[in-house]
Design a protein around this motif. Structure first.
Motif, PDB file in Angstrom:
ATOM      1  N   ARG A 197      -6.993   1.142   9.736  1.00 43.22           N
ATOM      2  CA  ARG A 197      -7.343   0.459   8.494  1.00 43.22           C
ATOM      3  C   ARG A 197      -6.345   0.689   7.363  1.00 43.22           C
ATOM      4  NH1 ARG A 197     -13.946   1.216   7.878  1.00 43.22           N
ATOM      5  NH2 ARG A 197     -14.491   0.611  10.015  1.00 43.22           N
ATOM      6  N   ARG A 198      -5.530   1.716   7.470  1.00 43.20           N
ATOM      7  CA  ARG A 198      -4.602   2.037   6.386  1.00 43.20           C
ATOM      8  C   ARG A 198      -3.186   2.176   6.932  1.00 43.20           C
ATOM      9  NH1 ARG A 198      -6.749   1.219   1.270  1.00 43.20           N
ATOM     10  NH2 ARG A 198      -8.889   2.007   1.233  1.00 43.20           N
ATOM     11  N   VAL A 199      -2.231   1.838   6.093  1.00 48.89           N
ATOM     12  CA  VAL A 199      -0.829   2.080   6.431  1.00 48.89           C
ATOM     13  C   VAL A 199      -0.543   3.556   6.218  1.00 48.89           C
ATOM     14  CG1 VAL A 199       1.561   1.545   5.864  1.00 48.89           C
ATOM     15  CG2 VAL A 199      -0.159  -0.267   5.821  1.00 48.89           C
ATOM     16  N   VAL A 200      -0.077   4.216   7.252  1.00 49.66           N
ATOM     17  CA  VAL A 200       0.166   5.660   7.217  1.00 49.66           C
ATOM     18  C   VAL A 200       1.670   5.897   7.260  1.00 49.66           C
ATOM     19  CG1 VAL A 200      -0.291   7.872   8.329  1.00 49.66           C
ATOM     20  CG2 VAL A 200      -2.022   6.071   8.393  1.00 49.66           C
ATOM     21  N   TYR A 201       2.155   6.664   6.292  1.00 49.31           N
ATOM     22  CA  TYR A 201       3.565   7.021   6.297  1.00 49.31           C
ATOM     23  C   TYR A 201       3.800   8.186   7.259  1.00 49.31           C
ATOM     24  CZ  TYR A 201       3.896   4.077   2.166  1.00 49.31           C
ATOM     25  OH  TYR A 201       3.860   3.021   1.298  1.00 49.31           O
ATOM     26  N   LYS A 202       5.021   8.226   7.753  1.00 47.88           N
ATOM     27  CA  LYS A 202       5.357   9.250   8.736  1.00 47.88           C
ATOM     28  C   LYS A 202       5.200  10.657   8.170  1.00 47.88           C
ATOM     29  CE  LYS A 202       9.599   9.138   9.883  1.00 47.88           C
ATOM     30  NZ  LYS A 202      10.865   8.676  10.492  1.00 47.88           N
ATOM     31  N   ARG A 203       5.504  10.819   6.892  1.00 49.18           N
ATOM     32  CA  ARG A 203       5.434  12.152   6.289  1.00 49.18           C
ATOM     33  C   ARG A 203       3.986  12.595   6.031  1.00 49.18           C
ATOM     34  NH1 ARG A 203       7.152   8.554   2.330  1.00 49.18           N
ATOM     35  NH2 ARG A 203       5.804   8.364   0.481  1.00 49.18           N
ATOM     36  N   HIS A 204       3.034  11.653   6.119  1.00 47.17           N
ATOM     37  CA  HIS A 204       1.627  11.981   5.903  1.00 47.17           C
ATOM     38  C   HIS A 204       0.812  12.000   7.192  1.00 47.17           C
ATOM     39  CE1 HIS A 204       2.083  10.288   1.543  1.00 47.17           C
ATOM     40  NE2 HIS A 204       2.465  11.560   1.629  1.00 47.17           N
TER      41      HIS A 204
END
Length: 406
Positions: free
Chosen positions: A126-133
Protein backbone atom coordinates in the motif's frame (compact mmCIF):
# COMPACT_ATOMS: atom_id res chain seq x y z
CA UNK A 1 8.41 -4.30 89.26
CA UNK A 2 5.69 -5.22 86.77
CA UNK A 3 8.05 -7.71 85.13
CA UNK A 4 8.71 -9.40 88.47
CA UNK A 5 5.00 -9.66 89.19
CA UNK A 6 4.44 -11.24 85.78
CA UNK A 7 7.17 -13.81 86.44
CA UNK A 8 5.66 -14.61 89.87
CA UNK A 9 2.18 -15.04 88.42
CA UNK A 10 2.99 -17.06 85.26
CA UNK A 11 6.33 -18.57 86.16
CA UNK A 12 9.82 -17.82 84.88
CA UNK A 13 10.33 -17.44 81.11
CA UNK A 14 12.86 -15.79 78.82
CA UNK A 15 10.25 -14.14 76.61
CA UNK A 16 6.59 -13.34 76.60
CA UNK A 17 6.09 -15.18 73.27
CA UNK A 18 6.26 -18.75 74.47
CA UNK A 19 5.75 -21.60 71.97
CA UNK A 20 3.25 -24.15 73.11
CA UNK A 21 3.27 -27.87 72.41
CA UNK A 22 0.14 -27.53 70.22
CA UNK A 23 1.98 -25.69 67.39
CA UNK A 24 2.61 -28.99 65.55
CA UNK A 25 -1.12 -29.63 65.37
CA UNK A 26 -1.80 -26.16 63.92
CA UNK A 27 0.99 -26.58 61.35
CA UNK A 28 -0.42 -29.93 60.22
CA UNK A 29 -3.88 -28.44 59.88
CA UNK A 30 -2.51 -25.51 57.83
CA UNK A 31 -0.63 -27.90 55.56
CA UNK A 32 -3.79 -29.96 55.04
CA UNK A 33 -5.76 -26.85 54.14
CA UNK A 34 -3.13 -25.78 51.62
CA UNK A 35 -3.12 -29.27 50.09
CA UNK A 36 -6.93 -29.19 49.76
CA UNK A 37 -6.71 -25.79 48.04
CA UNK A 38 -4.15 -27.12 45.56
CA UNK A 39 -6.35 -30.12 44.77
CA UNK A 40 -9.34 -27.83 44.26
CA UNK A 41 -7.36 -25.63 41.88
CA UNK A 42 -6.30 -28.66 39.86
CA UNK A 43 -9.89 -29.88 39.64
CA UNK A 44 -11.10 -26.44 38.54
CA UNK A 45 -8.40 -26.28 35.89
CA UNK A 46 -9.38 -29.72 34.58
CA UNK A 47 -13.05 -28.71 34.46
CA UNK A 48 -12.13 -25.49 32.63
CA UNK A 49 -10.09 -27.42 30.06
CA UNK A 50 -12.97 -29.83 29.46
CA UNK A 51 -15.38 -26.93 28.99
CA UNK A 52 -12.95 -25.21 26.65
CA UNK A 53 -12.52 -28.36 24.60
CA UNK A 54 -16.28 -28.90 24.43
CA UNK A 55 -16.89 -25.30 23.42
CA UNK A 56 -14.10 -25.43 20.82
CA UNK A 57 -15.59 -28.52 19.23
CA UNK A 58 -19.02 -26.94 19.22
CA UNK A 59 -17.85 -23.73 17.55
CA UNK A 60 -15.08 -25.29 15.46
CA UNK A 61 -16.79 -24.70 12.13
CA UNK A 62 -17.66 -21.11 12.97
CA UNK A 63 -14.09 -20.42 14.06
CA UNK A 64 -12.72 -21.95 10.89
CA UNK A 65 -15.09 -19.95 8.69
CA UNK A 66 -14.11 -16.73 10.41
CA UNK A 67 -10.39 -17.48 10.09
CA UNK A 68 -10.69 -18.26 6.39
CA UNK A 69 -12.66 -15.05 5.87
CA UNK A 70 -10.04 -13.01 7.75
CA UNK A 71 -7.11 -14.50 5.85
CA UNK A 72 -8.67 -13.47 2.54
CA UNK A 73 -9.15 -9.93 3.87
CA UNK A 74 -5.57 -9.57 5.13
CA UNK A 75 -3.54 -10.99 2.25
CA UNK A 76 -0.81 -8.84 0.64
CA UNK A 77 -0.89 -7.94 -3.05
CA UNK A 78 2.15 -9.27 -4.90
CA UNK A 79 1.48 -7.13 -7.98
CA UNK A 80 1.63 -3.97 -5.88
CA UNK A 81 4.96 -5.04 -4.38
CA UNK A 82 6.28 -5.69 -7.90
CA UNK A 83 5.86 -2.04 -8.87
CA UNK A 84 7.92 -0.73 -5.94
CA UNK A 85 10.50 1.70 -7.27
CA UNK A 86 13.42 1.00 -4.90
CA UNK A 87 12.94 -2.23 -2.96
CA UNK A 88 13.39 -5.43 -4.95
CA UNK A 89 12.64 -9.08 -4.23
CA UNK A 90 16.32 -9.94 -3.81
CA UNK A 91 16.41 -7.60 -0.76
CA UNK A 92 13.67 -9.52 1.01
CA UNK A 93 15.78 -12.54 2.16
CA UNK A 94 18.30 -10.20 3.82
CA UNK A 95 15.54 -8.54 5.82
CA UNK A 96 13.93 -11.87 6.69
CA UNK A 97 17.24 -13.20 7.98
CA UNK A 98 17.43 -10.18 10.24
CA UNK A 99 13.86 -10.70 11.48
CA UNK A 100 14.45 -14.40 12.11
CA UNK A 101 17.50 -13.60 14.22
CA UNK A 102 15.66 -10.88 16.14
CA UNK A 103 12.66 -13.19 16.64
CA UNK A 104 14.91 -15.92 18.05
CA UNK A 105 16.87 -13.48 20.21
CA UNK A 106 13.73 -12.23 21.96
CA UNK A 107 12.28 -15.78 22.18
CA UNK A 108 8.97 -14.76 20.65
CA UNK A 109 6.15 -17.10 19.68
CA UNK A 110 6.22 -18.72 16.21
CA UNK A 111 3.03 -16.94 15.15
CA UNK A 112 4.70 -13.57 15.86
CA UNK A 113 7.17 -14.07 13.01
CA UNK A 114 4.45 -15.00 10.51
CA UNK A 115 2.33 -12.02 11.59
CA UNK A 116 5.30 -9.66 11.32
CA UNK A 117 6.05 -10.78 7.75
CA UNK A 118 2.37 -10.40 6.86
CA UNK A 119 2.32 -6.84 8.23
CA UNK A 120 5.50 -6.06 6.31
CA UNK A 121 4.09 -7.32 3.00
CA UNK A 122 0.73 -5.63 3.51
CA UNK A 123 2.43 -2.31 4.19
CA UNK A 124 4.63 -2.69 1.10
CA UNK A 125 1.46 -3.41 -0.89
CA UNK A 126 0.00 0.00 0.00
CA UNK A 127 2.92 2.38 0.46
CA UNK A 128 6.04 3.27 -1.47
CA UNK A 129 8.96 2.09 0.65
CA UNK A 130 12.42 3.54 0.24
CA UNK A 131 15.39 1.25 0.38
CA UNK A 132 16.85 3.04 3.39
CA UNK A 133 13.60 2.50 5.35
CA UNK A 134 13.06 -1.18 4.48
CA UNK A 135 14.69 -2.50 7.64
CA UNK A 136 12.85 0.11 9.74
CA UNK A 137 9.50 -1.13 8.38
CA UNK A 138 10.49 -4.70 9.27
CA UNK A 139 11.36 -3.68 12.84
CA UNK A 140 8.08 -1.82 13.22
CA UNK A 141 6.16 -4.85 11.92
CA UNK A 142 7.95 -7.14 14.40
CA UNK A 143 7.24 -4.72 17.24
CA UNK A 144 3.53 -4.51 16.38
CA UNK A 145 3.23 -8.29 16.04
CA UNK A 146 4.93 -8.86 19.39
CA UNK A 147 2.66 -6.36 21.13
CA UNK A 148 -0.40 -7.92 19.52
CA UNK A 149 -0.04 -11.57 20.46
CA UNK A 150 3.14 -12.29 22.40
CA UNK A 151 4.08 -12.22 26.06
CA UNK A 152 4.43 -8.75 27.51
CA UNK A 153 7.82 -9.36 29.14
CA UNK A 154 9.30 -10.49 25.81
CA UNK A 155 8.20 -7.57 23.66
CA UNK A 156 11.35 -5.88 22.36
CA UNK A 157 12.00 -2.28 23.31
CA UNK A 158 12.90 0.50 20.92
CA UNK A 159 16.37 0.67 22.43
CA UNK A 160 16.95 -3.03 21.75
CA UNK A 161 15.75 -2.75 18.16
CA UNK A 162 17.90 0.32 17.67
CA UNK A 163 20.92 -1.59 18.92
CA UNK A 164 20.22 -4.48 16.54
CA UNK A 165 20.05 -1.96 13.66
CA UNK A 166 23.47 -0.59 14.67
CA UNK A 167 21.86 2.76 15.68
CA UNK A 168 20.95 3.44 12.08
CA UNK A 169 17.59 4.95 13.10
CA UNK A 170 16.61 7.28 15.92
CA UNK A 171 14.13 6.37 18.65
CA UNK A 172 11.47 8.65 17.19
CA UNK A 173 11.77 6.98 13.80
CA UNK A 174 10.69 3.63 15.27
CA UNK A 175 7.66 5.23 16.95
CA UNK A 176 6.67 7.15 13.83
CA UNK A 177 7.03 4.10 11.58
CA UNK A 178 5.00 1.98 13.99
CA UNK A 179 2.20 4.56 13.93
CA UNK A 180 2.41 4.89 10.14
CA UNK A 181 2.14 1.12 9.61
CA UNK A 182 -0.94 0.96 11.83
CA UNK A 183 -2.52 3.92 10.07
CA UNK A 184 -1.83 2.42 6.65
CA UNK A 185 -3.43 -0.91 7.63
CA UNK A 186 -6.43 0.85 9.20
CA UNK A 187 -5.41 -0.66 12.54
CA UNK A 188 -6.35 -4.13 11.29
CA UNK A 189 -3.53 -6.15 12.82
CA UNK A 190 -5.21 -9.52 13.28
CA UNK A 191 -4.34 -12.11 10.67
CA UNK A 192 -4.76 -15.93 10.86
CA UNK A 193 -1.20 -17.15 10.54
CA UNK A 194 0.17 -20.47 9.37
CA UNK A 195 0.84 -21.42 12.98
CA UNK A 196 -2.79 -20.79 13.94
CA UNK A 197 -4.06 -23.10 11.21
CA UNK A 198 -1.36 -25.63 12.05
CA UNK A 199 -2.54 -25.91 15.65
CA UNK A 200 -6.05 -26.69 14.42
CA UNK A 201 -4.69 -29.35 12.06
CA UNK A 202 -2.51 -30.94 14.74
CA UNK A 203 -5.44 -31.17 17.14
CA UNK A 204 -7.03 -33.79 14.89
CA UNK A 205 -4.31 -36.36 15.68
CA UNK A 206 -1.97 -37.32 18.50
CA UNK A 207 0.57 -34.63 19.29
CA UNK A 208 3.98 -35.06 17.68
CA UNK A 209 6.53 -32.34 18.44
CA UNK A 210 8.86 -33.37 15.61
CA UNK A 211 6.06 -33.06 13.05
CA UNK A 212 5.15 -29.63 14.41
CA UNK A 213 8.74 -28.37 14.29
CA UNK A 214 9.23 -29.75 10.78
CA UNK A 215 6.04 -28.09 9.55
CA UNK A 216 6.99 -24.70 10.99
CA UNK A 217 10.47 -25.03 9.48
CA UNK A 218 9.03 -25.68 6.01
CA UNK A 219 6.56 -22.82 6.43
CA UNK A 220 9.36 -20.42 7.38
CA UNK A 221 11.35 -21.52 4.33
CA UNK A 222 8.33 -20.51 2.25
CA UNK A 223 8.54 -16.98 3.68
CA UNK A 224 11.72 -16.38 1.69
CA UNK A 225 10.16 -17.03 -1.72
CA UNK A 226 7.94 -14.76 -3.74
CA UNK A 227 5.60 -17.46 -5.04
CA UNK A 228 4.26 -18.19 -1.52
CA UNK A 229 3.50 -14.57 -0.60
CA UNK A 230 0.08 -14.84 -2.20
CA UNK A 231 -0.59 -18.37 -0.86
CA UNK A 232 -3.23 -18.47 1.85
CA UNK A 233 -1.98 -19.56 5.29
CA UNK A 234 -4.60 -22.32 5.48
CA UNK A 235 -3.35 -23.89 2.24
CA UNK A 236 0.28 -23.43 3.23
CA UNK A 237 -0.27 -24.98 6.67
CA UNK A 238 -1.94 -28.12 5.30
CA UNK A 239 0.62 -28.53 2.52
CA UNK A 240 3.60 -28.02 4.83
CA UNK A 241 2.11 -30.51 7.29
CA UNK A 242 1.65 -33.12 4.53
CA UNK A 243 5.26 -32.62 3.38
CA UNK A 244 6.57 -32.83 6.96
CA UNK A 245 4.77 -36.13 7.52
CA UNK A 246 6.16 -37.45 4.26
CA UNK A 247 9.74 -36.55 5.25
CA UNK A 248 9.34 -38.09 8.71
CA UNK A 249 7.50 -41.17 7.36
CA UNK A 250 4.40 -40.43 9.38
CA UNK A 251 0.89 -41.46 8.45
CA UNK A 252 -0.96 -38.85 6.40
CA UNK A 253 -4.26 -37.43 7.56
CA UNK A 254 -7.50 -38.82 6.19
CA UNK A 255 -9.01 -37.07 3.22
CA UNK A 256 -12.14 -36.47 5.28
CA UNK A 257 -10.16 -34.45 7.84
CA UNK A 258 -9.40 -30.78 7.36
CA UNK A 259 -5.67 -31.43 7.34
CA UNK A 260 -6.02 -34.06 4.64
CA UNK A 261 -7.36 -31.57 2.06
CA UNK A 262 -3.92 -30.26 1.11
CA UNK A 263 -2.89 -28.91 -2.28
CA UNK A 264 -0.51 -31.31 -4.13
CA UNK A 265 0.87 -28.49 -6.28
CA UNK A 266 1.79 -26.47 -3.20
CA UNK A 267 3.41 -29.54 -1.65
CA UNK A 268 5.53 -29.98 -4.78
CA UNK A 269 6.50 -26.31 -4.78
CA UNK A 270 7.52 -26.50 -1.12
CA UNK A 271 9.65 -29.57 -1.79
CA UNK A 272 11.44 -27.71 -4.58
CA UNK A 273 12.68 -25.09 -2.10
CA UNK A 274 14.03 -27.44 0.57
CA UNK A 275 17.47 -27.23 -1.06
CA UNK A 276 19.85 -24.51 0.09
CA UNK A 277 17.65 -22.79 2.68
CA UNK A 278 18.68 -19.67 4.51
CA UNK A 279 21.75 -20.29 6.65
CA UNK A 280 20.16 -18.40 9.54
CA UNK A 281 17.03 -20.53 9.33
CA UNK A 282 18.97 -23.77 8.97
CA UNK A 283 21.11 -22.96 12.00
CA UNK A 284 18.04 -22.01 14.03
CA UNK A 285 16.29 -25.34 13.41
CA UNK A 286 19.45 -27.39 13.94
CA UNK A 287 19.04 -27.01 17.73
CA UNK A 288 17.87 -29.92 19.84
CA UNK A 289 14.87 -28.12 21.35
CA UNK A 290 13.50 -27.82 17.79
CA UNK A 291 14.13 -31.54 17.11
CA UNK A 292 17.07 -30.75 14.74
CA UNK A 293 14.64 -30.80 11.83
CA UNK A 294 17.00 -28.96 9.45
CA UNK A 295 19.52 -31.80 9.84
CA UNK A 296 16.73 -34.31 9.26
CA UNK A 297 15.77 -32.57 6.01
CA UNK A 298 19.39 -32.62 4.79
CA UNK A 299 19.67 -36.34 5.50
CA UNK A 300 16.35 -36.96 3.75
CA UNK A 301 17.47 -35.08 0.63
CA UNK A 302 20.77 -36.96 0.51
CA UNK A 303 18.93 -40.26 0.79
CA UNK A 304 16.57 -39.27 -2.02
CA UNK A 305 19.52 -38.28 -4.19
CA UNK A 306 21.12 -41.69 -3.67
CA UNK A 307 17.89 -43.44 -4.58
CA UNK A 308 17.61 -41.33 -7.74
CA UNK A 309 21.17 -42.14 -8.79
CA UNK A 310 20.65 -45.86 -8.28
CA UNK A 311 17.35 -45.80 -10.16
CA UNK A 312 18.84 -43.92 -13.11
CA UNK A 313 22.00 -46.02 -13.41
CA UNK A 314 21.83 -48.74 -16.16
CA UNK A 315 22.53 -52.35 -15.18
CA UNK A 316 26.19 -53.26 -15.51
CA UNK A 317 26.77 -56.23 -17.87
CA UNK A 318 28.65 -59.19 -16.38
CA UNK A 319 32.36 -59.01 -17.01
CA UNK A 320 33.93 -61.83 -19.06
CA UNK A 321 37.37 -62.85 -17.91
CA UNK A 322 39.61 -64.30 -20.62
CA UNK A 323 42.59 -66.22 -19.30
CA UNK A 324 45.62 -67.30 -21.33
CA UNK A 325 46.78 -70.89 -21.08
CA UNK A 326 50.29 -69.87 -20.14
CA UNK A 327 49.14 -67.58 -17.27
CA UNK A 328 47.62 -68.82 -14.04
CA UNK A 329 44.05 -67.80 -13.21
CA UNK A 330 43.77 -64.65 -11.12
CA UNK A 331 40.84 -63.82 -8.92
CA UNK A 332 38.75 -61.00 -10.36
CA UNK A 333 38.75 -58.94 -7.18
CA UNK A 334 42.57 -58.93 -7.14
CA UNK A 335 42.98 -57.79 -10.72
CA UNK A 336 42.75 -54.09 -11.66
CA UNK A 337 39.36 -53.04 -12.90
CA UNK A 338 38.47 -50.29 -15.36
CA UNK A 339 36.15 -47.83 -13.65
CA UNK A 340 32.68 -47.74 -15.15
CA UNK A 341 31.39 -44.29 -16.10
CA UNK A 342 27.77 -43.62 -15.32
CA UNK A 343 26.35 -42.11 -18.52
CA UNK A 344 22.89 -41.65 -17.05
CA UNK A 345 23.67 -40.19 -13.64
CA UNK A 346 20.82 -38.17 -12.26
CA UNK A 347 20.82 -35.41 -9.69
CA UNK A 348 18.13 -34.09 -7.42
CA UNK A 349 17.41 -30.51 -8.41
CA UNK A 350 14.57 -28.58 -6.80
CA UNK A 351 13.05 -31.75 -5.38
CA UNK A 352 12.52 -33.51 -8.74
CA UNK A 353 14.47 -36.21 -10.55
CA UNK A 354 16.02 -34.53 -13.57
CA UNK A 355 18.87 -35.38 -15.95
CA UNK A 356 22.22 -33.62 -15.52
CA UNK A 357 22.07 -29.91 -16.29
CA UNK A 358 24.13 -28.72 -19.23
CA UNK A 359 26.35 -25.73 -18.38
CA UNK A 360 25.69 -22.51 -20.22
CA UNK A 361 27.00 -22.24 -23.82
CA UNK A 362 27.70 -25.98 -23.89
CA UNK A 363 25.89 -28.88 -25.53
CA UNK A 364 25.86 -32.62 -25.45
CA UNK A 365 27.13 -33.88 -28.83
CA UNK A 366 26.02 -37.29 -29.98
CA UNK A 367 27.51 -38.16 -33.32
CA UNK A 368 27.05 -35.17 -35.61
CA UNK A 369 23.89 -33.86 -33.90
CA UNK A 370 24.06 -31.47 -30.98
CA UNK A 371 21.26 -31.79 -28.46
CA UNK A 372 20.56 -29.10 -25.91
CA UNK A 373 19.75 -30.14 -22.38
CA UNK A 374 16.18 -29.24 -21.28
CA UNK A 375 15.71 -26.64 -18.59
CA UNK A 376 14.52 -27.71 -15.11
CA UNK A 377 10.78 -27.95 -14.66
CA UNK A 378 10.68 -25.96 -11.43
CA UNK A 379 12.67 -22.71 -11.60
CA UNK A 380 13.59 -20.92 -8.44
CA UNK A 381 12.20 -17.57 -7.35
CA UNK A 382 13.38 -14.92 -9.84
CA UNK A 383 15.90 -12.48 -8.47
CA UNK A 384 16.52 -9.75 -11.08
CA UNK A 385 20.15 -8.81 -11.80
CA UNK A 386 21.45 -10.79 -8.86
CA UNK A 387 22.48 -14.41 -8.28
CA UNK A 388 19.75 -16.76 -7.11
CA UNK A 389 21.57 -17.54 -3.88
CA UNK A 390 22.71 -14.00 -3.13
CA UNK A 391 20.73 -13.86 0.08
CA UNK A 392 22.36 -16.86 1.65
CA UNK A 393 25.23 -14.97 3.22
CA UNK A 394 26.69 -15.22 6.72
CA UNK A 395 24.57 -13.45 9.34
CA UNK A 396 27.16 -10.76 10.06
CA UNK A 397 26.80 -9.40 6.52
CA UNK A 398 23.05 -8.81 6.65
CA UNK A 399 22.91 -5.50 8.51
CA UNK A 400 25.93 -4.27 6.57
CA UNK A 401 24.12 -4.87 3.31
CA UNK A 402 21.00 -3.04 4.43
CA UNK A 403 23.10 -0.09 5.58
CA UNK A 404 25.36 0.24 2.55
CA UNK A 405 22.51 -0.01 -0.01
CA UNK A 406 20.59 3.00 1.16
Amino acid sequence: MAHQQTQTRYGHCDTYFVESHDDGVYAARAEARERDRAISRMRQRAIAEDLTRTTAEEYQEDIMDHMEHMESQTMPDVNSIDIQTEIQWFMRPYLLDFLVEAHAAFQLLPETLFLAVNLLDRYCSRRVVYKRHYQLVGCAALLIAAKYGDKKDRVPTVRELKSMCCSLYDDEMFTQMEWHVLQTLNWMVGHPTVDAFLQLALSEAAYDSEVEHMTVYIAEIALFHKEFVSTKPSVLARSALALARCILSRTQAKTSDWAGAYDPQTVMSLSNHLYQPSQVLSRKYASMHLSSVSTTVDEFLQHQAQIARRAAAPPTPPATIVQEETKPAVDSYLSPQTPQKNHYGAVMLHGCMTPPITPENEQFVHGNVAKSQPLPMYPTTPTPDHPANAHYQPPYQQNTYLQTHQ
